[in-house]
Scaffold this motif. Structure first.
Motif, PDB file in Angstrom:
ATOM      1  N   UNK A 165      38.637  51.919  29.422  1.00  0.00           N
ATOM      2  CA  UNK A 165      37.498  52.159  30.304  1.00  0.00           C
ATOM      3  C   UNK A 165      37.267  50.983  31.242  1.00  0.00           C
ATOM      4  N   UNK A 166      37.450  49.772  30.743  1.00  0.00           N
ATOM      5  CA  UNK A 166      37.305  48.599  31.606  1.00  0.00           C
ATOM      6  C   UNK A 166      38.428  48.556  32.630  1.00  0.00           C
ATOM      7  N   UNK A 167      39.635  48.904  32.214  1.00  0.00           N
ATOM      8  CA  UNK A 167      40.744  48.977  33.160  1.00  0.00           C
ATOM      9  C   UNK A 167      40.438  49.968  34.268  1.00  0.00           C
ATOM     10  N   UNK A 168      39.845  51.085  33.914  1.00  0.00           N
ATOM     11  CA  UNK A 168      39.436  52.079  34.911  1.00  0.00           C
ATOM     12  C   UNK A 168      38.402  51.488  35.870  1.00  0.00           C
ATOM     13  N   UNK A 169      37.416  50.750  35.340  1.00  0.00           N
ATOM     14  CA  UNK A 169      36.390  50.147  36.201  1.00  0.00           C
ATOM     15  C   UNK A 169      36.978  49.121  37.158  1.00  0.00           C
ATOM     16  N   UNK A 170      38.012  48.408  36.732  1.00  0.00           N
ATOM     17  CA  UNK A 170      38.612  47.369  37.572  1.00  0.00           C
ATOM     18  C   UNK A 170      39.402  47.944  38.740  1.00  0.00           C
ATOM     19  N   UNK A 171      39.647  49.249  38.739  1.00  0.00           N
ATOM     20  CA  UNK A 171      40.390  49.886  39.829  1.00  0.00           C
ATOM     21  C   UNK A 171      39.480  50.604  40.825  1.00  0.00           C
ATOM     22  N   UNK A 172      38.175  50.573  40.614  1.00  0.00           N
ATOM     23  CA  UNK A 172      37.248  51.214  41.531  1.00  0.00           C
ATOM     24  C   UNK A 172      37.186  50.447  42.844  1.00  0.00           C
ATOM     25  N   UNK A 173      37.114  51.164  43.943  1.00  0.00           N
ATOM     26  CA  UNK A 173      37.098  50.542  45.261  1.00  0.00           C
ATOM     27  C   UNK A 173      35.894  49.630  45.454  1.00  0.00           C
ATOM     28  N   UNK A 174      34.743  50.027  44.943  1.00  0.00           N
ATOM     29  CA  UNK A 174      33.526  49.235  45.122  1.00  0.00           C
ATOM     30  C   UNK A 174      33.421  48.113  44.104  1.00  0.00           C
ATOM     31  N   UNK A 175      34.365  48.013  43.199  1.00  0.00           N
ATOM     32  CA  UNK A 175      34.283  47.065  42.084  1.00  0.00           C
ATOM     33  C   UNK A 175      35.389  46.025  42.179  1.00  0.00           C
ATOM     34  N   UNK A 176      35.536  45.411  43.356  1.00  0.00           N
ATOM     35  CA  UNK A 176      36.677  44.551  43.611  1.00  0.00           C
ATOM     36  C   UNK A 176      36.265  43.148  44.057  1.00  0.00           C
ATOM     37  N   UNK A 177      37.185  42.218  43.802  1.00  0.00           N
ATOM     38  CA  UNK A 177      37.138  40.855  44.341  1.00  0.00           C
ATOM     39  C   UNK A 177      38.413  40.659  45.142  1.00  0.00           C
ATOM     40  N   UNK A 178      38.360  40.020  46.297  1.00  0.00           N
ATOM     41  CA  UNK A 178      39.601  39.803  47.067  1.00  0.00           C
ATOM     42  C   UNK A 178      40.678  39.149  46.217  1.00  0.00           C
ATOM     43  N   UNK A 179      41.899  39.649  46.331  1.00  0.00           N
ATOM     44  CA  UNK A 179      42.996  39.164  45.509  1.00  0.00           C
ATOM     45  C   UNK A 179      43.267  37.682  45.719  1.00  0.00           C
ATOM     46  N   UNK A 180      43.148  37.222  46.953  1.00  0.00           N
ATOM     47  CA  UNK A 180      43.496  35.825  47.206  1.00  0.00           C
ATOM     48  C   UNK A 180      42.519  34.871  46.514  1.00  0.00           C
ATOM     49  N   UNK A 181      41.298  35.319  46.220  1.00  0.00           N
ATOM     50  CA  UNK A 181      40.340  34.502  45.480  1.00  0.00           C
ATOM     51  C   UNK A 181      40.830  34.294  44.049  1.00  0.00           C
ATOM     52  N   UNK A 182      41.328  35.345  43.434  1.00  0.00           N
ATOM     53  CA  UNK A 182      41.856  35.241  42.074  1.00  0.00           C
ATOM     54  C   UNK A 182      43.143  34.418  42.040  1.00  0.00           C
ATOM     55  N   UNK A 183      43.970  34.573  43.044  1.00  0.00           N
ATOM     56  CA  UNK A 183      45.218  33.808  43.086  1.00  0.00           C
ATOM     57  C   UNK A 183      44.958  32.314  43.219  1.00  0.00           C
ATOM     58  N   UNK A 184      43.909  31.940  43.931  1.00  0.00           N
ATOM     59  CA  UNK A 184      43.587  30.519  44.062  1.00  0.00           C
ATOM     60  C   UNK A 184      43.190  29.923  42.730  1.00  0.00           C
ATOM     61  N   UNK A 185      42.397  30.658  41.956  1.00  0.00           N
ATOM     62  CA  UNK A 185      42.021  30.168  40.634  1.00  0.00           C
ATOM     63  C   UNK A 185      43.244  30.016  39.748  1.00  0.00           C
ATOM     64  N   UNK A 186      44.140  30.980  39.791  1.00  0.00           N
ATOM     65  CA  UNK A 186      45.342  30.931  38.959  1.00  0.00           C
ATOM     66  C   UNK A 186      46.233  29.742  39.344  1.00  0.00           C
ATOM     67  N   UNK A 187      46.334  29.473  40.630  1.00  0.00           N
ATOM     68  CA  UNK A 187      47.167  28.350  41.087  1.00  0.00           C
ATOM     69  C   UNK A 187      46.558  27.010  40.724  1.00  0.00           C
ATOM     70  N   UNK A 188      45.234  26.946  40.649  1.00  0.00           N
ATOM     71  CA  UNK A 188      44.593  25.690  40.269  1.00  0.00           C
ATOM     72  C   UNK A 188      44.944  25.295  38.840  1.00  0.00           C
ATOM     73  N   UNK A 189      45.040  26.307  37.952  1.00  0.00           N
ATOM     74  CA  UNK A 189      45.322  26.018  36.544  1.00  0.00           C
ATOM     75  C   UNK A 189      46.800  25.734  36.316  1.00  0.00           C
ATOM     76  N   UNK A 190      47.675  26.371  37.087  1.00  0.00           N
ATOM     77  CA  UNK A 190      49.126  26.222  36.931  1.00  0.00           C
ATOM     78  C   UNK A 190      49.600  26.728  35.568  1.00  0.00           C
ATOM     79  N   UNK A 191      49.241  27.968  35.245  1.00  0.00           N
ATOM     80  CA  UNK A 191      49.772  28.569  34.029  1.00  0.00           C
ATOM     81  C   UNK A 191      51.278  28.761  34.187  1.00  0.00           C
ATOM     82  N   UNK A 192      52.008  28.490  33.118  1.00  0.00           N
ATOM     83  CA  UNK A 192      53.473  28.557  33.197  1.00  0.00           C
ATOM     84  C   UNK A 192      53.997  29.973  32.973  1.00  0.00           C
TER      85      UNK A 192
END
Length: 469
Positions: A165-192
């Motif tokens: 159900x949460x996966x379904x909510x994360x795909x809603x058009x009105x329930x989004x965060x710009x992808x590049x915002x998430x990518x910046x956080x991921x790059x800051x941590x440098x997960x391997x």
């Protein structure tokens, strides 16, 4: 009172569809990419566009029914912070918050319409970004059977129904965060592992495109705007398999009128009628969902009755629609509706998903059409009956407006096949006398007996004058 609130909410859902085509090479915020669902679509089925458990981003933030999951986000933020301690990056979230503040104007411009917020916009984006990152990492570790950082009492990952159900909510058009915002956080941590955020997102949403090429590199996708756009791009095949033609160029020569008429077909017959005309439906693996093809051989295609022979070469005698498997469950309608709404707002000139849904809608009109596609495993569903599949498909295209289709060539070829009297005859012959191997063998035996009877009759007639003399 509730009715008036609903009317007020509907009044804010009139969107101005941008006329300018989106250019992926532009700045992420050059045009909005997160929209309010158009009113015409929202009124058809409101639940399909509304989060059930969790809000992501500012558009549904603060709803009372979503408060329990809002409290859980803070627990996930604490868990994510604990991941940073071994990496000696305890202050990374503060650095990330500073980045969000510096780019707040850019992030705001990604939203077509923003409501009045009681909390800080940056705080909302920060908390939701960290929650998504922690959720994705937990799911990835769980899939890899890694015990590090996994809590067996985790409220989401240990409950499949809640997780879906949460996966379904994360795909809603009105329930989004710009992808590049998430990518910046991921790059800051440098997960391997994984090394790319798109790989992490693909792992989490893997259910929605399980039949893609095993060696396909999803990092070569065009610029992804958000999770809804990720699923859309994952469904679209290469341009050589699916493209729009410029019909205006075909009007310059009268000799192309026939070709234009062939390509401008906007409808096809149902699956049952096509099957009666000798068209077979065949499920194919390792293709993207929208990669539907019609395959027939120039000469062999005129002898459709031999397609049932138990030999490898028999496939050359078939006229086949190669159909990637479509999975249908209680979440499919919601995801498809949000993909359609996104295209109507952002990609009006490239409505690939709209064209796909329209094509499937043309194939399925009744329960018998749906039953045929389910029998051929082109559609696999978890609904109560095949009739429910037909009802679901037929409801998806309401108020969807498109002025072109990427399946013009496919539709033209199918209509040309259907309108051929000879192929109709071959299709009828195959359906009546060559449906399966046993009926085919009995038909051949009957033909052999008939020929033998004619031969004997000819011998009797030929020898009759000799007996008279």
């Amino acid at each position: 009172m509730a009715y008036s609130c609903d009317c007020e909410e509907l009044q804010h859902r009139i969107v101005d569809i941008p006329s300018q085509k989106f250019d992926a090479s532009q700045c992420p915020a050059s045009v909005p990419c997160i929209y309010k669902v158009p009113k015409s679509l929202f009124t058809v089925k409101r639940d399909a566009y509304t989060p059930l458990l969790i809000s992501i981003g500012p558009l549904h933030h603060g709803r009372k029914q979503l408060k329990p999951m809002q409290d859980l986000k803070h627990q996930y933020r604490d868990s994510f912070r604990s991941r940073l301690v071994p990496l000696q990056k305890e202050h990374l979230l503060e650095d990330y918050e500073a980045i969000l503040k510096s780019e707040e104007k850019t992030i705001r411009s990604c939203y077509q319409q923003l409501p009045e917020l009681k909390e800080s916009f940056v705080d909302i984006i920060l908390l939701d970004s960290v929650f998504i990152m922690e959720l994705f990492l937990r799911e990835h570790e769980n899939n890899c059977r890694c015990k590090n950082h996994i809590n067996k009492e985790d409220y989401i990952t240990t409950r499949p129904c809640l997780s879906k159900s949460i996966q379904r909510d994360l795909l809603l058009l009105e329930n989004q965060i710009p992808m590049y915002v998430l990518e910046k956080l991921y790059k800051l941590v440098h997960f391997k592992n994984p090394t790319n955020f798109l790989d992490l997102a693909r792992s989490y949403f893997g259910y929605w495109y399980p039949r893609s090429e095993p060696t396909e590199d999803f990092n070569n996708l065009p610029q992804i705007l958000h999770f809804t756009d990720l699923i859309r791009c994952s469904y679209i095949p290469e341009p050589k398999h699916l493209s729009y033609s410029n019909h205006n160029n075909q009007n310059t020569n009268n000799n192309n009128n026939k070709k234009k008429k062939h390509q401008d077909c906007c409808f096809i017959r149902t699956a049952s009628k096509l099957n009666a005309a000798g068209v077979s439906f065949e499920k194919v693996q390792h293709r993207r969902l929208l990669d539907i093809r019609f395959e027939t051989r120039p000469f062999y295609g005129w002898l459709l009755c031999f397609g049932c022979l138990p030999f490898p070469c028999a496939k050359y005698f078939k006229a086949r629609i190669q159909f990637p498997e479509l999975r249908v469950d209680h979440r499919t309608e919601c995801v498809l509706r949000n993909l359609i709404a996104f295209e109507q707002c952002h990609y009006p000139e490239e409505p690939y998903i709209c064209n796909y849904v329209s094509l499937v809608d043309s194939l399925i009109h009744t329960k018998d059409d749906a039953e045929l596609l389910v029998e051929k495993e082109a559609i696999v569903h978890e609904l109560g009956s095949d009739k429910e599949v037909a009802t679901l498909v037929n409801s998806l295209c309401r108020h969807v407006v498109t002025n072109k289709t990427c399946y013009h060539k496919l539709m033209g070829e199918l209509n040309e096949h259907y309108n051929s009297n000879w192929k109709w005859t071959m299709g009828t012959l195959r359906r009546v006398y060559f449906r399966d191997l046993w009926r085919c063998s009995s038909t051949f035996v009957g033909i052999a007996v008939f020929i033998f009877a004619i031969f004997n009759f000819y011998r009797v007639i030929r020898g009759f004058p000799l007996l008279v003399t």
